[in-house]
Write an enzyme that holds these catalytic residues in place. Structure first.
Site, PDB file in Angstrom:
ATOM      1  N   ASP A  31       0.813  -1.222   0.000  1.00  0.00           N
ATOM      2  CA  ASP A  31       0.000   0.000   0.000  1.00  0.00           C
ATOM      3  C   ASP A  31       0.850   1.278   0.000  1.00  0.00           C
ATOM      4  O   ASP A  31       0.679   2.157   0.841  1.00  0.00           O
ATOM      5  CB  ASP A  31      -0.934   0.012   1.217  1.00  0.00           C
ATOM      6  CG  ASP A  31      -1.582  -1.334   1.476  1.00  0.00           C
ATOM      7  OD1 ASP A  31      -1.856  -2.049   0.502  1.00  0.00           O
ATOM      8  OD2 ASP A  31      -1.815  -1.664   2.651  1.00  0.00           O
ATOM      9  N   HIS A  85       0.294  -2.255  14.030  1.00  0.00           N
ATOM     10  CA  HIS A  85       0.517  -2.521  12.610  1.00  0.00           C
ATOM     11  C   HIS A  85      -0.489  -1.667  11.846  1.00  0.00           C
ATOM     12  O   HIS A  85      -1.671  -1.990  11.772  1.00  0.00           O
ATOM     13  CB  HIS A  85       0.332  -4.008  12.294  1.00  0.00           C
ATOM     14  CG  HIS A  85       0.836  -4.379  10.943  1.00  0.00           C
ATOM     15  ND1 HIS A  85       0.009  -4.509   9.841  1.00  0.00           N
ATOM     16  CD2 HIS A  85       2.089  -4.642  10.491  1.00  0.00           C
ATOM     17  CE1 HIS A  85       0.730  -4.842   8.782  1.00  0.00           C
ATOM     18  NE2 HIS A  85       1.986  -4.929   9.148  1.00  0.00           N
ATOM     19  N   LYS A 109     -12.698  -7.135   9.255  1.00  0.00           N
ATOM     20  CA  LYS A 109     -13.830  -6.548   9.975  1.00  0.00           C
ATOM     21  C   LYS A 109     -13.850  -5.046   9.684  1.00  0.00           C
ATOM     22  O   LYS A 109     -12.817  -4.456   9.359  1.00  0.00           O
ATOM     23  CB  LYS A 109     -13.696  -6.777  11.478  1.00  0.00           C
ATOM     24  CG  LYS A 109     -13.673  -8.233  11.904  1.00  0.00           C
ATOM     25  CD  LYS A 109     -13.515  -8.351  13.403  1.00  0.00           C
ATOM     26  CE  LYS A 109     -13.465  -9.806  13.849  1.00  0.00           C
ATOM     27  NZ  LYS A 109     -13.280  -9.935  15.317  1.00  0.00           N
ATOM     28  N   ASN A 148     -16.274   0.467   5.342  1.00  0.00           N
ATOM     29  CA  ASN A 148     -15.096   0.190   6.162  1.00  0.00           C
ATOM     30  C   ASN A 148     -14.149   1.383   6.121  1.00  0.00           C
ATOM     31  O   ASN A 148     -13.699   1.785   5.046  1.00  0.00           O
ATOM     32  CB  ASN A 148     -14.387  -1.063   5.638  1.00  0.00           C
ATOM     33  CG  ASN A 148     -13.350  -1.598   6.607  1.00  0.00           C
ATOM     34  OD1 ASN A 148     -13.228  -1.133   7.731  1.00  0.00           O
ATOM     35  ND2 ASN A 148     -12.613  -2.602   6.170  1.00  0.00           N
ATOM     36  N   SER A 168     -13.206  -0.326   1.727  1.00  0.00           N
ATOM     37  CA  SER A 168     -12.775  -1.674   1.398  1.00  0.00           C
ATOM     38  C   SER A 168     -13.964  -2.611   1.558  1.00  0.00           C
ATOM     39  O   SER A 168     -14.574  -2.670   2.631  1.00  0.00           O
ATOM     40  CB  SER A 168     -11.636  -2.108   2.332  1.00  0.00           C
ATOM     41  OG  SER A 168     -11.273  -3.452   2.100  1.00  0.00           O
ATOM     42  N   GLU A 215     -11.380  -2.061  -3.217  1.00  0.00           N
ATOM     43  CA  GLU A 215     -10.801  -1.269  -2.134  1.00  0.00           C
ATOM     44  C   GLU A 215      -9.739  -0.329  -2.698  1.00  0.00           C
ATOM     45  O   GLU A 215      -9.571  -0.190  -3.914  1.00  0.00           O
ATOM     46  CB  GLU A 215     -10.185  -2.189  -1.071  1.00  0.00           C
ATOM     47  CG  GLU A 215      -9.080  -3.094  -1.570  1.00  0.00           C
ATOM     48  CD  GLU A 215      -8.609  -4.075  -0.499  1.00  0.00           C
ATOM     49  OE1 GLU A 215      -9.266  -4.193   0.555  1.00  0.00           O
ATOM     50  OE2 GLU A 215      -7.578  -4.733  -0.726  1.00  0.00           O
ATOM     51  N   HIS A 285      -3.354  -1.737  -5.074  1.00  0.00           N
ATOM     52  CA  HIS A 285      -3.314  -0.674  -4.066  1.00  0.00           C
ATOM     53  C   HIS A 285      -2.339   0.430  -4.498  1.00  0.00           C
ATOM     54  O   HIS A 285      -1.302   0.657  -3.891  1.00  0.00           O
ATOM     55  CB  HIS A 285      -2.941  -1.207  -2.691  1.00  0.00           C
ATOM     56  CG  HIS A 285      -3.438  -0.303  -1.606  1.00  0.00           C
ATOM     57  ND1 HIS A 285      -4.301  -0.724  -0.624  1.00  0.00           N
ATOM     58  CD2 HIS A 285      -3.237   1.011  -1.365  1.00  0.00           C
ATOM     59  CE1 HIS A 285      -4.590   0.284   0.182  1.00  0.00           C
ATOM     60  NE2 HIS A 285      -3.945   1.356  -0.264  1.00  0.00           N
TER      61      HIS A 285
END
Length: 331
Positions: A31, A85, A109, A148, A168, A215, A285
């Site tokens: 990313d 992280h 999640k 998200n 995402s 995403e 990404h």
């Protein structure tokens, strides 16, 4: 003398090996976003405390200290098992300050939030270097939200209004208007938009990301258009990654974003930019920039020749006669 010489040679070898390790071009990233300050390029990417690299030429990279040596103080109130992280940053220079958005989340999640940190410089040797965390910008909560709050990207429209796009899976990519502080989310009826999504094979569930795999939105302005790049399919699976990048464009930052065939990205549209091949299992990404008059696509790919490890990829971006990006995966 022989022992001393051996020790000396070992020290020299270790020093050279470390230099090669921290200045190699195929650095391990996820990313990536990039910015240039003075003669130095800075790369920010997913990693412990937000990973940072610097380079004079976008080829030889040096690992710098992380943005957050300790987790943001608010992070565990969002994700209880957070271990510093930090995902998917985005970096922008605005009015003499650097704005760094970042993602705190629990994997798979929408227990997530986007945070913001600010700095006056990116040069760690400067006496002005100091990241100041601004806290949460926006948060998503399971059981409440069909989106998200990760993968942020800041863009300004033609009037100078700041917008944050992010998202995402779930019900797609969102675009929200920000206040002049670049942090406060505006909540008027025309301040929230869904700009890209994919249909899922089952009924929406706000606790399940589903299989509408999209995403990593990034908006790049070029010749009167806003180009919305997103990543389709699946990252983070090494040799089984299927990531690829698609794009649509609009004259209005709010959309609708249409692909080359005129299909709206709100309806699952997107013109293919790059996908994996025999050398890269998946690529995606991305971020996009213009440096010294040249447009670049910055992204990561899963190296087929290195057990599917994720690596930094930088490619020049050209444009066809109809104004669509052309990027080659091979150098």
């Amino acid at each position: 003398m022989k022992i001393a010489n051996i020790i000396f040679l070992v020290m020299i070898y270790a020093s050279v090996s470390f230099a090669q390790d921290t200045r190699r071009s195929d650095i391990p990233v996820h990313d990536p976003v990039m910015i240039k300050e003075g003669d130095t390029y800075y790369l920010f990417c997913t990693g412990p405390g937000i990973a940072v690299w610097s380079s004079p030429d976008m080829k030889a990279w040096k690992r710098e200290a992380a943005v957050f040596p300790d987790p943001p103080t608010w992070a565990t109130s969002v994700a209880a098992d957070f271990r510093n992280h930090i995902w998917a940053p985005d970096i922008t220079l605005h009015n003499g300050e650097y704005y760094l958005y970042y993602s705190v989340s629990a994997f798979a999640k929408n227990t997530s939030a986007i945070g913001l940190a600010k700095n006056k410089t990116l040069n760690p040797e400067s006496p002005d270097y100091n990241w100041e965390d601004q806290g949460v910008v926006i948060q998503s909560v399971p059981g409440r939200d069909l989106w998200n709050a990760i993968d942020p990207n800041l863009v300004f429209d033609e009037e100078g209004t700041p917008w944050l796009n992010y998202g995402s899976f779930w019900n797609g990519m969102k675009l929200v208007k920000l206040g002049d502080d670049l942090k406060t989310v505006q909540n008027g009826p025309d301040d929230w938009h869904t700009i890209s999504r994919r249909e899922r094979s089952f009924e929406l569930d706000d606790r399940n990301p589903g299989d509408g795999a999209v995403e990593a939105p990034f908006i790049f302005k070029k010749d009167g258009y806003y180009y919305l790049f997103v990543s389709f399919d699946y990252c983070c699976r090494g040799v089984n990654s299927t990531y690829k990048m698609v794009v649509g464009r609009s004259k209005d930052v709010k959309g609708p974003y249409l692909d080359r065939d005129g299909k709206s990205m709100f309806e699952g549209g997107g013109t293919l930019v790059l996908e994996g091949n025999e050398n890269w299992h998946g690529v995606g990404h991305n971020s996009a920039y213009t440096f010294d008059g040249t447009d670049y696509l910055i992204f990561h790919g899963y190296d087929a020749n290195d057990n599917g490890r994720s690596k930094l990829l930088i490619r020049e971006m050209e444009w066809d006669s109809e104004g669509w990006p052309i990027v080659s995966l091979e150098e």
